[in-house]
Design an enzyme around this catalytic site. Structure first.
Site, PDB file in Angstrom:
ATOM      1  CD  GLU A  78      -9.290  -1.994  -1.370  1.00 38.00           C
ATOM      2  OE1 GLU A  78      -9.431  -2.043  -0.137  1.00 38.00           O
ATOM      3  OE2 GLU A  78      -8.943  -2.971  -2.048  1.00 38.00           O
ATOM      4  CG  ASP A  80      -1.706  -1.275   1.383  1.00 37.36           C
ATOM      5  OD1 ASP A  80      -2.120  -1.846   0.362  1.00 37.36           O
ATOM      6  OD2 ASP A  80      -1.898  -1.719   2.527  1.00 37.36           O
TER       7      ASP A  80
END
Length: 540
Positions: free
Chosen positions: A187, A14
């Protein structure tokens, strides 16, 4: 210079990439591992140096009781008003209808800290990021969670204005700006303003082999005004199964100091296959977890960003023309003599920092005080570091005097509380001090040696342990003198420490394999183990 992907090996998921002046920074998720948020810096996008983690105290981060793969999800690092802004999510539930979480904000004048005490901003959804508009206003952009079983749980991307006077959000300004495409699971949003457009980068498809990143844009920040990029997605490896990196998607955009070149940092995975498996189904096993790749980006005639080489990306990418050569370690090798009063930056602990309840340093030794089992989510005496290569050797030297089978100390390879293996010294009622190898596989515990546990000679003070990882499998060895090594006849499947294997049984599959040192005493008598050194050497 060439960027060789991945640029950050091992569990570095991420990525939030940022440039300040001539220096690039990447912040990565750490989930239940402490300290929270992993930071690297570079001036060339090729060579990266590890920085101190910003969330290094329980004041800044309290994860006691967090489930595996809970904790720090998708930190967002930005720079504005002369300081660094860090948004991070602490997730308390990973399974079931709810994702109880809190999003926090902390700031620092210097990337190395000190960081301010965290401010709780909301719990609407995870993957929150902070957008600094050019008119001075700020907004929190985030995935939005919906627990209702008759709705999709990923309920679009929400934008909420942030008041810098009160340092709190204005809840009534919240609006959904994007709901994604029919791929679903939107997301990981990051918002940018470029050439008069607001560009929203968001992940979709789940952080697996169907993962992708989409781009949408709008002239305003009004509700549902963002249109998706034509001929998308922006990046995905769903249709490029033979590329060496897979799962690319969730990430962040940055431009060079000249403003002429653009790059995108993405999570990725490097799968391998057993010899008897299809190359495409299963797609493979990512024992190193989700890593970080960097792709070059160009803009088409319509003002849409495109990955150079196609949406699958490339293994080798041209570095920026204005890159400044950065001196950084060539690999992840680590040798630790434990001669300083604190842990090397590569070490991690579970949920809480290393403290005197867990152990101590002294006389060039690390003492770990036996606590709960490796299957526990509380009070675990273990320090561990990421697997950063498919092939490596790691070894240690341990002194331990157990008097019950409930006491164990040695070398572990660990994914989460349900999936790990352990070579350790323990007590056997018939043989006294012995060496055993055990594995917890989806919470099914197996002792491999049992009655054939290796008896330790009575005059032996130290035992040396070694693990040899060789992509598809790994084995343990022991020595009583540090020179003559004996292989233990137990070959373990490395796939059991991969994201993809964990996913088959458990929704929290976001980290990667670790190797480390552990002491267990679930009898509660706190028997200590003394470790003389640790050595990790990559063979790739």
């Amino acid at each position: 210079m060439k960027i060789q992907n991945p640029v950050l090996h091992g569990f570095n998921a991420d990525p939030s990439m940022l440039r300040v002046g001539d220096t690039y920074y990447i912040a990565n998720s750490t989930f239940e591992w402490f300290p929270g948020v992993r930071l690297h810096e570079s001036k060339d996008l090729v060579h990266w140096n590890l920085l101190p983690s910003p969330l290094s105290t329980t004041t800044l981060l309290d994860m006691k009781g967090n489930p595996s793969s809970g904790g720090i999800w998708a930190p967002d690092l930005t720079y504005a008003d002369g300081k660094f802004w860090l948004i991070h999510t602490d997730v308390k539930i990973t399974e079931g209808a709810f994702k109880d979480m809190t999003n926090y904000l902390t700031t620092a004048d210097d990337i190395r800290g000190p960081w301010s005490d965290p401010i709780a901003v909301n719990g609407v959804g995870f993957d929150a990021s902070l957008f600094h508009d050019d008119d001075g206003r700020k907004y929190l952009v985030q995935q939005t969670w919906d627990h209702r079983e008759y709705h999709h749980p990923f309920d679009g991307i929400t934008l909420t204005e942030f008041d810098t006077t009160t340092m709190q959000l204005k809840p009534h300004t919240a609006r959904t700006i994007y709901t994604g495409t029919d791929v679903k699971l939107v997301e990981g949003p990051h918002l940018y303003k470029i050439n008069g457009f607001y560009y929203l980068f968001a992940a979709q498809g789940g952080t697996v082999y169907t993962h992708e990143e989409v781009v949408a844009r709008s002239k305003t920040l009004d509700a549902l005004t963002f249109e998706s990029e034509p001929d998308g997605p922006f990046i995905t490896n769903f249709d490029t199964p033979r590329l060496g990196i897979q799962k690319q998607g969730h990430g962040a955009l940055v431009n060079t100091p000249s403003g002429d070149e653009w790059y995108y940092a993405s999570l990725c995975g490097r799968p391998w296959h057993h010899e008897n498996e299809s190359f495409t189904d299963p797609r493979g096993w990512c024992t190193l977890g989700r890593e970080t790749s960097i792709q070059k980006v160009e803009w088409d005639d319509e003002g849409w960003p495109r990955v150079v080489g196609g949406h699958g990306g490339q293994m080798e990418v041209d570095a920026p023309k204005d890159a400044i050569l950065t001196d950084a370690p060539a690999n992840g090798d680590q040798h630790d003599e434990f001669d300083t009063p604190e842990l090397n930056g590569e070490w991690n602990t579970l949920r809480v920092p290393f403290d005197d309840k867990m152990g101590a340093f002294g006389d060039g030794k690390l003492t770990l005080i036996g606590q709960r089992s490796l299957a526990s989510e509380f009070d675990v005496s273990m320090i561990a570091r990421r697997w950063q290569a498919f092939n490596f050797d790691a070894e240690t030297k341990v002194k331990f005097d157990p008097y019950t089978y409930q006491q164990m100390a040695g070398l572990t390879n660990f994914y989460n509380d349900k999936n790990w293996s352990f070579v350790f010294i323990t007590w056997d009622e018939k043989k006294g001090h012995v060496i055993e190898v055990a594995e917890n596989d989806r919470n099914n515990y197996t002792s491999y040696l049992k009655d054939d546990a290796i008896q330790i000679p009575e005059d032996t003070e130290y035992v040396w342990f070694k693990v040899k990882a060789r992509t598809q499998s790994y084995t343990y060895e022991y020595s009583f003198d540090g020179e003559t090594w004996h292989e233990i006849p137990v070959e373990l499947d490395a796939a059991h420490l991969s994201d993809d294997y964990i996913l088959q049984e458990y929704g929290g599959f976001f980290t990667g394999a670790f190797v480390g040192l552990a002491a267990v005493d679930y009898s509660g008598y706190k028997q200590p183990a003394e470790f003389d050194y640790f050595d990790y050497k990559e063979l790739d």
